[in-house]
Design a protein around this motif. Structure first.
Motif, PDB file in Angstrom:
ATOM      1  N   ASN A 132     -31.095 -14.093 -36.446  1.00 52.43           N
ATOM      2  CA  ASN A 132     -29.781 -14.378 -37.053  1.00 52.43           C
ATOM      3  C   ASN A 132     -29.021 -13.107 -37.397  1.00 52.43           C
ATOM      4  OD1 ASN A 132     -29.952 -17.120 -36.904  1.00 52.43           O
ATOM      5  ND2 ASN A 132     -31.058 -17.308 -38.853  1.00 52.43           N
ATOM      6  N   SER A 133     -29.746 -11.964 -37.430  1.00 50.97           N
ATOM      7  CA  SER A 133     -29.096 -10.741 -37.920  1.00 50.97           C
ATOM      8  C   SER A 133     -28.700  -9.788 -36.791  1.00 50.97           C
ATOM      9  CB  SER A 133     -30.036 -10.017 -38.896  1.00 50.97           C
ATOM     10  OG  SER A 133     -31.155  -9.507 -38.170  1.00 50.97           O
ATOM     11  N   VAL A 134     -28.980 -10.153 -35.519  1.00 48.31           N
ATOM     12  CA  VAL A 134     -28.685  -9.230 -34.417  1.00 48.31           C
ATOM     13  C   VAL A 134     -27.908  -9.948 -33.303  1.00 48.31           C
ATOM     14  CG1 VAL A 134     -30.752  -7.827 -34.841  1.00 48.31           C
ATOM     15  CG2 VAL A 134     -30.878  -9.741 -33.223  1.00 48.31           C
ATOM     16  N   SER A 135     -27.278  -9.142 -32.443  1.00 49.90           N
ATOM     17  CA  SER A 135     -26.601  -9.755 -31.293  1.00 49.90           C
ATOM     18  C   SER A 135     -27.389  -9.534 -30.008  1.00 49.90           C
ATOM     19  CB  SER A 135     -25.184  -9.211 -31.152  1.00 49.90           C
ATOM     20  OG  SER A 135     -25.214  -7.810 -31.154  1.00 49.90           O
ATOM     21  N   CYS A 136     -28.464  -8.732 -30.102  1.00 53.91           N
ATOM     22  CA  CYS A 136     -29.257  -8.451 -28.896  1.00 53.91           C
ATOM     23  C   CYS A 136     -30.699  -8.138 -29.286  1.00 53.91           C
ATOM     24  CB  CYS A 136     -28.627  -7.243 -28.182  1.00 53.91           C
ATOM     25  SG  CYS A 136     -29.575  -6.571 -26.808  1.00 53.91           S
ATOM     26  N   VAL A 137     -31.624  -8.606 -28.454  1.00 52.77           N
ATOM     27  CA  VAL A 137     -33.031  -8.175 -28.556  1.00 52.77           C
ATOM     28  C   VAL A 137     -33.299  -7.309 -27.330  1.00 52.77           C
ATOM     29  CG1 VAL A 137     -35.440  -8.923 -28.469  1.00 52.77           C
ATOM     30  CG2 VAL A 137     -33.778 -10.212 -29.833  1.00 52.77           C
ATOM     31  N   ASP A 154     -31.259 -20.132 -28.025  1.00 53.72           N
ATOM     32  CA  ASP A 154     -30.996 -20.935 -29.240  1.00 53.72           C
ATOM     33  C   ASP A 154     -30.116 -20.194 -30.221  1.00 53.72           C
ATOM     34  OD1 ASP A 154     -32.463 -22.992 -28.399  1.00 53.72           O
ATOM     35  OD2 ASP A 154     -34.226 -22.603 -29.676  1.00 53.72           O
ATOM     36  N   HIS A 155     -30.316 -18.884 -30.325  1.00 50.60           N
ATOM     37  CA  HIS A 155     -29.583 -18.098 -31.328  1.00 50.60           C
ATOM     38  C   HIS A 155     -28.375 -17.386 -30.734  1.00 50.60           C
ATOM     39  CE1 HIS A 155     -33.350 -18.778 -33.484  1.00 50.60           C
ATOM     40  NE2 HIS A 155     -32.687 -18.491 -34.595  1.00 50.60           N
ATOM     41  N   ASP A 156     -28.078 -17.647 -29.466  1.00 54.39           N
ATOM     42  CA  ASP A 156     -26.993 -16.971 -28.747  1.00 54.39           C
ATOM     43  C   ASP A 156     -27.082 -15.440 -28.910  1.00 54.39           C
ATOM     44  OD1 ASP A 156     -24.870 -16.753 -27.039  1.00 54.39           O
ATOM     45  OD2 ASP A 156     -23.362 -16.848 -28.640  1.00 54.39           O
ATOM     46  N   VAL A 157     -28.288 -14.956 -28.697  1.00 51.93           N
ATOM     47  CA  VAL A 157     -28.557 -13.517 -28.759  1.00 51.93           C
ATOM     48  C   VAL A 157     -28.819 -13.036 -27.331  1.00 51.93           C
ATOM     49  CG1 VAL A 157     -30.375 -11.895 -29.454  1.00 51.93           C
ATOM     50  CG2 VAL A 157     -29.421 -13.486 -31.129  1.00 51.93           C
ATOM     51  N   ILE A 158     -28.291 -11.892 -26.963  1.00 50.19           N
ATOM     52  CA  ILE A 158     -28.535 -11.354 -25.621  1.00 50.19           C
ATOM     53  C   ILE A 158     -29.965 -10.818 -25.538  1.00 50.19           C
ATOM     54  CG2 ILE A 158     -27.928  -9.462 -24.043  1.00 50.19           C
ATOM     55  CD1 ILE A 158     -25.056  -9.778 -25.035  1.00 50.19           C
TER      56      ILE A 158
END
Ligand SMILES: Cc1ncc(COP(=O)(O)O)c(C=O)c1O
Length: 369
Positions: free
Chosen positions: A141-146, A173-177
């Motif tokens: 929830n705290s990032v935009s990319c892993v 699920d979290h819309d994270v790249i």
């Protein structure tokens, strides 16, 4: 020293350079024949449309490494001079839409340096957390990319197909790249499952950085490919065109020939060569008190050596007096450099003679400390 590359630069002119992870072993006989054929390769590359040369090279390279579901030909594979250039383009694109990145820890420090260089905040993602199960929701929830390096440098750990599928599902699920640096994948068949099939079917937004530069001793003639999901939600094409028109068709044609040679038996030969050098390092240091090897399962072209209570920087400086160079590991631990205080990284993509000589020097230095 500011970063690992500065340590590596100091070693470049030494015959006992076991610092950088680039391939510096002698060419095999069939690779030498490709180099002998360079004028012909040049003429052929010049005579063909550059796009065709690029597509053939990418298909040959990704096919060699089991990446059959690659989207080559779909306008989302960007050829760069090196994987660092691909990384810089990705980072600049990411910085336009995101603020924070969860980044594998430890890893090669030019990855955090490039991400920080465009203003992104980094959150360490420990390897054990990455491999042991689902990522914490609070982190996602705290990032935009892993961002994950697999196989990792320096540890050699590989994200399995099962873990990649679960990770991609969580990112969707979290819309994270989900971004992967697979620069070392050529060395490890466990990284040859079809990543693109997993990523394409996951529904997540993803980016992969492929790199030919660690595998073959081509004097820095290499390609870093930036490959993206159909809709990455990032201005990758725009930023690529801010920086590059394209990569050299000669280098691309060379990569294709090396990939074909590898498919013809060169790749298993290379795996045996690296395994032999790893065994040489372990034997050369066998029996030294408090010296061991933390990455017993690694097949990457680098090997970490744990030094007990000895300081890696002190060992590095003493080795330097013998003109021998390896890397102290602090800077791989970009969020907690002390974790690398007692560890050295040895490059294995070297001919056996200089590797053996350097290991005798290392044994001598470690026996007297
Ligand atoms: C995992 C990883 N990615 C990228 C790079 C950068 O490669 P290059 O210097 O060819 O751009 C390195 C360099 O060693 C690396 O270890």
């Amino acid at each position: 020293m500011n970063n690992l590359t500065e340590f590596e630069c100091l070693a470049l002119n030494s015959p006992l350079n076991l610092a950088d992870g680039h391939a510096r072993q002698a060419l095999t006989a069939s690779q030498a024949r490709i180099i002998d054929d360079l004028p012909n390769l040049f003429a052929k590359a010049a005579a063909r449309p550059p796009e065709e040369v690029g597509l053939d090279a990418c298909r040959a390279y990704l096919g060699l490494l089991g990446q059959h579901s690659h989207p080559v030909g779909d306008g989302r594979v960007f050829a760069c001079y090196s994987s660092s250039v691909a990384m810089e383009i990705f980072a600049r694109a990411l910085a336009q839409t995101g603020e924070s990145v969860a980044l594998i820890h430890p890893t090669f420090d030019n990855i955090p340096d490039i991400l920080r260089g465009v203003g992104l905040n980094l959150v360490p993602l420990e390897e054990d957390v990455l491999h042991d199960g689902d990522l914490p929701r609070a982190l996602l929830n705290s990032v935009s990319c892993v961002f994950v390096t697999t196989p990792n440098n320096p540890t050699g750990r590989v994200v399995s197909e099962e873990r990649l599928r679960a990770l991609a599902a969580q990112c969707a699920d979290h819309d994270v790249i989900l971004a992967l640096d697979t620069s070392f994948r050529g060395f490890d068949p466990r990284a040859h499952f079809d990543h693109y099939r997993v990523l394409e079917s996951s529904g997540c937004r993803w980016v992969v950085i492929e790199d030919t530069g660690k595998l073959w001793p081509t004097l820095e003639l290499k390609i870093g490919w930036l490959v993206t999901a159909r809709e990455p939600g990032l201005p990758v094409a725009k930023i690529y065109s801010d920086i590059l028109l394209g990569s050299s068709p000669l280098v691309l044609a060379l990569v294709q020939r090396f990939a074909e040679d590898a498919a013809d038996g060169g790749l298993p030969d290379l795996h045996r060569f690296i395994a032999g050098n790893r065994a040489l390092v372990r034997q050369a240091l066998a029996g030294l008190p408090d010296v061991d090897f933390p990455d017993l399962d690694s097949r990457a072209s680098v090997e970490r050596v744990r030094l007990g209570a000895r300081s890696s920087l002190e060992v590095w400086s003493t080795l330097r007096e013998h003109n021998v160079y390896m890397l102290p590991c602090q800077k791989f631990h970009w969020a907690d450099p002390h974790e690398g205080d007692h560890m050295l990284r040895v490059a294995l993509a070297r001919s056996a003679a200089p590797l053996g000589e350097a290991m005798r020097a290392l044994r001598f230095v470690l026996s007297t400390r």
